[in-house]
Design an enzyme around this catalytic site. Structure first.
Site, PDB file in Angstrom:
ATOM      1  N   LYS A  22       4.483   0.556  -5.362  1.00 47.09           N
ATOM      2  CA  LYS A  22       3.982   1.014  -4.056  1.00 47.09           C
ATOM      3  C   LYS A  22       5.130   1.160  -3.053  1.00 47.09           C
ATOM      4  O   LYS A  22       5.241   2.173  -2.373  1.00 47.09           O
ATOM      5  CB  LYS A  22       2.963   0.003  -3.517  1.00 47.09           C
ATOM      6  CG  LYS A  22       2.629   0.180  -2.051  1.00 47.09           C
ATOM      7  CD  LYS A  22       1.627  -0.836  -1.566  1.00 47.09           C
ATOM      8  CE  LYS A  22       2.199  -2.136  -1.069  1.00 47.09           C
ATOM      9  NZ  LYS A  22       2.852  -2.082   0.257  1.00 47.09           N
ATOM     10  N   ASN A  23       5.989   0.156  -2.979  1.00 47.95           N
ATOM     11  CA  ASN A  23       7.033   0.169  -1.945  1.00 47.95           C
ATOM     12  C   ASN A  23       8.150   1.162  -2.241  1.00 47.95           C
ATOM     13  O   ASN A  23       8.980   1.436  -1.383  1.00 47.95           O
ATOM     14  CB  ASN A  23       7.613  -1.231  -1.744  1.00 47.95           C
ATOM     15  CG  ASN A  23       6.659  -2.114  -0.952  1.00 47.95           C
ATOM     16  OD1 ASN A  23       5.612  -1.651  -0.486  1.00 47.95           O
ATOM     17  ND2 ASN A  23       7.004  -3.382  -0.814  1.00 47.95           N
ATOM     18  N   ARG A 100       1.849   0.204   8.163  1.00 50.50           N
ATOM     19  CA  ARG A 100       3.141   0.204   8.855  1.00 50.50           C
ATOM     20  C   ARG A 100       4.109   1.225   8.267  1.00 50.50           C
ATOM     21  O   ARG A 100       4.903   1.824   8.987  1.00 50.50           O
ATOM     22  CB  ARG A 100       3.828  -1.161   8.708  1.00 50.50           C
ATOM     23  CG  ARG A 100       3.165  -2.307   9.325  1.00 50.50           C
ATOM     24  CD  ARG A 100       4.007  -3.540   9.087  1.00 50.50           C
ATOM     25  NE  ARG A 100       5.374  -3.335   9.560  1.00 50.50           N
ATOM     26  CZ  ARG A 100       5.738  -3.422  10.817  1.00 50.50           C
ATOM     27  NH1 ARG A 100       4.857  -3.730  11.737  1.00 50.50           N
ATOM     28  NH2 ARG A 100       6.991  -3.219  11.166  1.00 50.50           N
ATOM     29  N   CYS A 124       2.263  -7.756  12.654  1.00 49.76           N
ATOM     30  CA  CYS A 124       1.253  -7.808  11.605  1.00 49.76           C
ATOM     31  C   CYS A 124       1.076  -9.262  11.204  1.00 49.76           C
ATOM     32  O   CYS A 124       1.714 -10.149  11.773  1.00 49.76           O
ATOM     33  CB  CYS A 124       1.633  -6.949  10.416  1.00 49.76           C
ATOM     34  SG  CYS A 124       2.969  -7.632   9.460  1.00 49.76           S
ATOM     35  N   ARG A 129       7.865  -8.094  13.137  1.00 45.51           N
ATOM     36  CA  ARG A 129       8.354  -6.886  12.473  1.00 45.51           C
ATOM     37  C   ARG A 129       8.683  -5.723  13.422  1.00 45.51           C
ATOM     38  O   ARG A 129       8.056  -4.656  13.367  1.00 45.51           O
ATOM     39  CB  ARG A 129       7.364  -6.428  11.398  1.00 45.51           C
ATOM     40  CG  ARG A 129       7.118  -7.502  10.367  1.00 45.51           C
ATOM     41  CD  ARG A 129       6.139  -7.091   9.329  1.00 45.51           C
ATOM     42  NE  ARG A 129       6.754  -6.322   8.256  1.00 45.51           N
ATOM     43  CZ  ARG A 129       6.083  -5.913   7.175  1.00 45.51           C
ATOM     44  NH1 ARG A 129       4.809  -6.206   7.046  1.00 45.51           N
ATOM     45  NH2 ARG A 129       6.686  -5.241   6.231  1.00 45.51           N
ATOM     46  N   ASP A 314       7.969 -10.997  -1.089  1.00 48.90           N
ATOM     47  CA  ASP A 314       6.665 -10.493  -1.536  1.00 48.90           C
ATOM     48  C   ASP A 314       6.143 -11.235  -2.769  1.00 48.90           C
ATOM     49  O   ASP A 314       5.028 -10.953  -3.225  1.00 48.90           O
ATOM     50  CB  ASP A 314       6.747  -8.989  -1.827  1.00 48.90           C
ATOM     51  CG  ASP A 314       6.800  -8.174  -0.543  1.00 48.90           C
ATOM     52  OD1 ASP A 314       6.626  -8.745   0.541  1.00 48.90           O
ATOM     53  OD2 ASP A 314       7.008  -6.951  -0.632  1.00 48.90           O
ATOM     54  N   ARG A 407      -4.746  -2.404  -1.515  1.00 50.22           N
ATOM     55  CA  ARG A 407      -3.558  -1.729  -0.976  1.00 50.22           C
ATOM     56  C   ARG A 407      -2.412  -1.755  -1.978  1.00 50.22           C
ATOM     57  O   ARG A 407      -1.556  -0.870  -1.948  1.00 50.22           O
ATOM     58  CB  ARG A 407      -3.085  -2.432   0.305  1.00 50.22           C
ATOM     59  CG  ARG A 407      -3.981  -2.228   1.507  1.00 50.22           C
ATOM     60  CD  ARG A 407      -3.324  -2.829   2.735  1.00 50.22           C
ATOM     61  NE  ARG A 407      -1.906  -2.499   2.721  1.00 50.22           N
ATOM     62  CZ  ARG A 407      -0.926  -3.329   3.078  1.00 50.22           C
ATOM     63  NH1 ARG A 407      -1.203  -4.533   3.516  1.00 50.22           N
ATOM     64  NH2 ARG A 407       0.332  -2.944   3.027  1.00 50.22           N
TER      65      ARG A 407
HETATM   66  C1  UD1 Z   1       9.703  -4.089   3.301  1.00 51.32           C
HETATM   67  C2  UD1 Z   1       8.526  -4.110   2.343  1.00 51.32           C
HETATM   68  C3  UD1 Z   1       7.817  -5.452   2.406  1.00 51.32           C
HETATM   69  C4  UD1 Z   1       8.817  -6.574   2.147  1.00 51.32           C
HETATM   70  C5  UD1 Z   1      10.034  -6.451   3.071  1.00 51.32           C
HETATM   71  C6  UD1 Z   1      11.138  -7.442   2.752  1.00 51.32           C
HETATM   72  C7  UD1 Z   1       7.726  -1.828   2.229  1.00 51.32           C
HETATM   73  C8  UD1 Z   1       6.677  -0.831   2.603  1.00 51.32           C
HETATM   74  N1  UD1 Z   1       7.596  -3.054   2.724  1.00 51.32           N
HETATM   75  O1  UD1 Z   1       9.181  -4.285   4.605  1.00 51.32           O
HETATM   76  O2  UD1 Z   1       6.788  -5.470   1.425  1.00 51.32           O
HETATM   77  O3  UD1 Z   1       8.198  -7.809   2.388  1.00 51.32           O
HETATM   78  O4  UD1 Z   1      10.611  -5.131   2.956  1.00 51.32           O
HETATM   79  O5  UD1 Z   1      11.551  -7.293   1.425  1.00 51.32           O
HETATM   80  O6  UD1 Z   1       8.642  -1.542   1.469  1.00 51.32           O
HETATM   81  N2  UD1 Z   1      13.523  -6.433  11.234  1.00 51.32           N
HETATM   82  C9  UD1 Z   1      13.932  -6.385  12.546  1.00 51.32           C
HETATM   83  N3  UD1 Z   1      14.133  -5.153  13.116  1.00 51.32           N
HETATM   84  C10 UD1 Z   1      13.984  -3.989  12.420  1.00 51.32           C
HETATM   85  C11 UD1 Z   1      13.582  -4.046  11.077  1.00 51.32           C
HETATM   86  C12 UD1 Z   1      13.366  -5.283  10.495  1.00 51.32           C
HETATM   87  O7  UD1 Z   1      14.074  -7.414  13.201  1.00 51.32           O
HETATM   88  O8  UD1 Z   1      14.203  -2.910  12.995  1.00 51.32           O
HETATM   89  C13 UD1 Z   1      13.269  -7.743  10.600  1.00 51.32           C
HETATM   90  C14 UD1 Z   1      11.820  -7.929  10.143  1.00 51.32           C
HETATM   91  O9  UD1 Z   1      10.981  -8.358  11.206  1.00 51.32           O
HETATM   92  C15 UD1 Z   1      11.983  -8.966   9.056  1.00 51.32           C
HETATM   93  C16 UD1 Z   1      13.333  -8.602   8.432  1.00 51.32           C
HETATM   94  O10 UD1 Z   1      14.006  -7.800   9.390  1.00 51.32           O
HETATM   95  O11 UD1 Z   1      12.035 -10.258   9.611  1.00 51.32           O
HETATM   96  C17 UD1 Z   1      13.267  -7.831   7.140  1.00 51.32           C
HETATM   97  O12 UD1 Z   1      12.359  -6.757   7.307  1.00 51.32           O
HETATM   98  P1  UD1 Z   1      12.457  -5.395   6.483  1.00 51.32           P
HETATM   99  O13 UD1 Z   1      13.371  -5.582   5.323  1.00 51.32           O
HETATM  100  O14 UD1 Z   1      12.734  -4.287   7.426  1.00 51.32           O
HETATM  101  O15 UD1 Z   1      10.975  -5.268   5.946  1.00 51.32           O
HETATM  102  P2  UD1 Z   1      10.088  -3.970   5.873  1.00 51.32           P
HETATM  103  O16 UD1 Z   1      10.919  -2.790   5.559  1.00 51.32           O
HETATM  104  O17 UD1 Z   1       9.187  -3.910   7.049  1.00 51.32           O
END
Ligand code: UD1
Length: 432
Positions: A22-23, A100, A124, A129, A314, A407
């Site tokens: 999915k991701n 998201r 969320c 996030r 995850d 999902r």
């Molecule tokens: C993706 C995955 C999710 C997984 C996560 C971490 C998808 C659709 N989702 O989520 O399943 O749990 O990676 O492996 O692929 N952060 C910031 N600012 C930003 C972006 C991120 O502070 O602009 C923080 C987030 O709040 C979090 C950390 O960075 O604490 C890591 O998040 P991130 O790797 O971006 O996760 P997602 O891409 O949202």
């Protein structure tokens, strides 16, 4: 709302086919916005998140066709995407609040059309996030960004410009979004401290197949030479490592033996090491993993979530559940999200012995037995942790809010039933 009913106690034995990730699929779908030609994705999972992303792309003007397909004799989907011309540049609140990952349209639309309006996703169940890193990186590439009425308005005069970006923290989402923007930017972009998750490698492979010039795939430094135009491509979605890890935990917690077909062991090194350290026999080939816990006494292990190749956040909830029935104590530390122990109060209702310390860690002490109960989770992976508990609990467990599972877990009941679980979906039309 549907529920899942499980009678615990059966050891799970047999084979499970692992679906496409999915991701990986979600950013791959959005990458199709970068070209006016057709992008075809095979090994696509049939999940509500994929349907939600397809609906958003159709809203933006993409023509989508789907075909029934087979991978290793298992039914999958192939989707083709063609965005000859986008007819909208807005990802509205109603789409983004449901998923998201809708934010993956930002990089591609900005790169191809110089504009995108995206509803801010908000927080969320697992944490705040924010998107600050996505936005500041795009600003470094020349985008003008304004936040107004809950929407991000991003624009650029002409093309985005290549930039040297050092991500302040490792972010999967920011790496994917900026990578998709950089492939059509003018000049060279260097991304340092980029996320190395296999799903990013999969995205980079598709982009290169579309004519992009990305080097350093699989490392934390990606170098992208921007090109003026991309073309269509055919790409097979990588296997879902989180689904594979979840069923590996199901084999281990029920002391059964499951062969995970179409799984990629190199994407699961840490979780497989944890299983081995617990006393589970793990065998791998290039595209399958056998998890054998028959007759084994499992010993608790400490786990700490980290960006890839560390232990994935995850799989934290599922492995925490697994530790509930292992001997001794296990410390589970979450370093990626600030609110990811929401499954613990539900597991306590089933007889687990878990103490959460602040937001970052939990001590799990093994118990001899769990007992079935009605439970519900607030997110996708936490819901699977409850399924795992239900598989070993005495009596009946009802897992509510099945839409979370839909999902991310394709044919969940079918797959678990095929290896011997006593599980069924209760369809309820309660008007909610
Ligand atoms: C993706 C995955 C999710 C997984 C996560 C971490 C998808 C659709 N989702 O989520 O399943 O749990 O990676 O492996 O692929 N952060 C910031 N600012 C930003 C972006 C991120 O502070 O602009 C923080 C987030 O709040 C979090 C950390 O960075 O604490 C890591 O998040 P991130 O790797 O971006 O996760 P997602 O891409 O949202």
């Amino acid at each position: 709302m549907d529920k899942i009913k499980i009678h615990g106690g059966n050891a799970l034995n047999g084979k499970i086919f692992i679906s496409g990730a999915k991701n990986a699929a979600l950013p791959l779908i959005c990458a199709s916005l970068l070209t006016d030609e057709t992008v075809t994705l095979t090994n696509m999972p049939m999940l509500s998140d994929i349907k939600a992303m397809n609906a958003l792309l159709e809203y933006l003007g993409t023509a989508i066709n789907d075909f029934d397909d087979f991978v290793d004799g298992h039914a999958t989907k192939t989707y083709s995407y063609r965005t000859k011309e986008a007819t909208s540049f807005t990802a509205p609140y109603d789409y983004v609040r449901k998923m998201r990952a809708s934010y993956y349209v930002l990089g591609p639309l900005l790169a191809r059309y110089g504009k995108c309006e995206l509803s801010l996703p908000g927080g969320c169940a697992i944490g705040a996030r924010p998107m600050d890193i996505h936005l500041s990186s795009l600003e470094q590439m020349g985008a003008h960004i304004e936040i107004k009425n809950g929407y991000i308005n991003a624009e650029v005069d002409g093309r985005l410009k290549g930039a040297h970006i050092i991500f302040p923290i490792v972010s999967v989402g920011a790496t994917c979004n900026v990578l998709m923007a950089a492939v059509l930017a003018e000049g060279e972009t260097i991304l340092e401290n980029a996320a190395k998750e296999p799903e990013i490698g999969d995205l980079a492979d598709l982009l290169n197949a579309m004519g992009a010039q990305i080097e350093g795939i699989g490392t934390s430094k990606l170098t992208i030479n921007g090109v003026e135009k991309l073309h269509g491509a055919l790409h097979k979605v990588i296997a879902d490592r989180i689904e594979a890890g979840s069923y590996a935990a199901a084999a281990a917690i029920t002391r059964g033996c499951i062969e995970l077909i179409n799984a990629r062991p190199e994407t699961l090194s840490r979780p497989l090491q944890v299983l081995r350290n617990m006393g589970v026999a793990v065998e791998t080939t290039d595209n399958s993993i056998i998890i054998d816990a028959r007759g084994k006494t499992l010993v608790g292990q400490d786990i700490m979530t980290e960006p890839f190749p560390g232990f994935p956040t995850d799989l934290q909830a599922q492995f925490l559940a697994l530790m509930m029935t292992a001997e001794g104590a296990s410390m589970v530390t979450e370093t990626i999200f600030e609110n990811r122990f929401m499954h613990v109060p539900e597991l306590l209702r089933m007889g687990a012995n878990i103490n959460v310390h602040g937001h970052a860690s939990a001590i799990v002490r093994g118990v001899k037995k769990l007992s079935g109960a009605p439970v519900m989770a607030t997110d996708l992976r936490a819901s699977f942790a409850l399924i795992l508990a239900g598989l070993v609990a005495e009596g009946e467990t009802i897992v509510n809010r099945v839409y979370h599972l839909d999902r991310g877990y394709e044919k969940l009941e079918e797959k678990l039933k095929s290896v011997g679980a006593d599980i069924e979906r209760i369809k309820e039309d309660d008007g909610e």
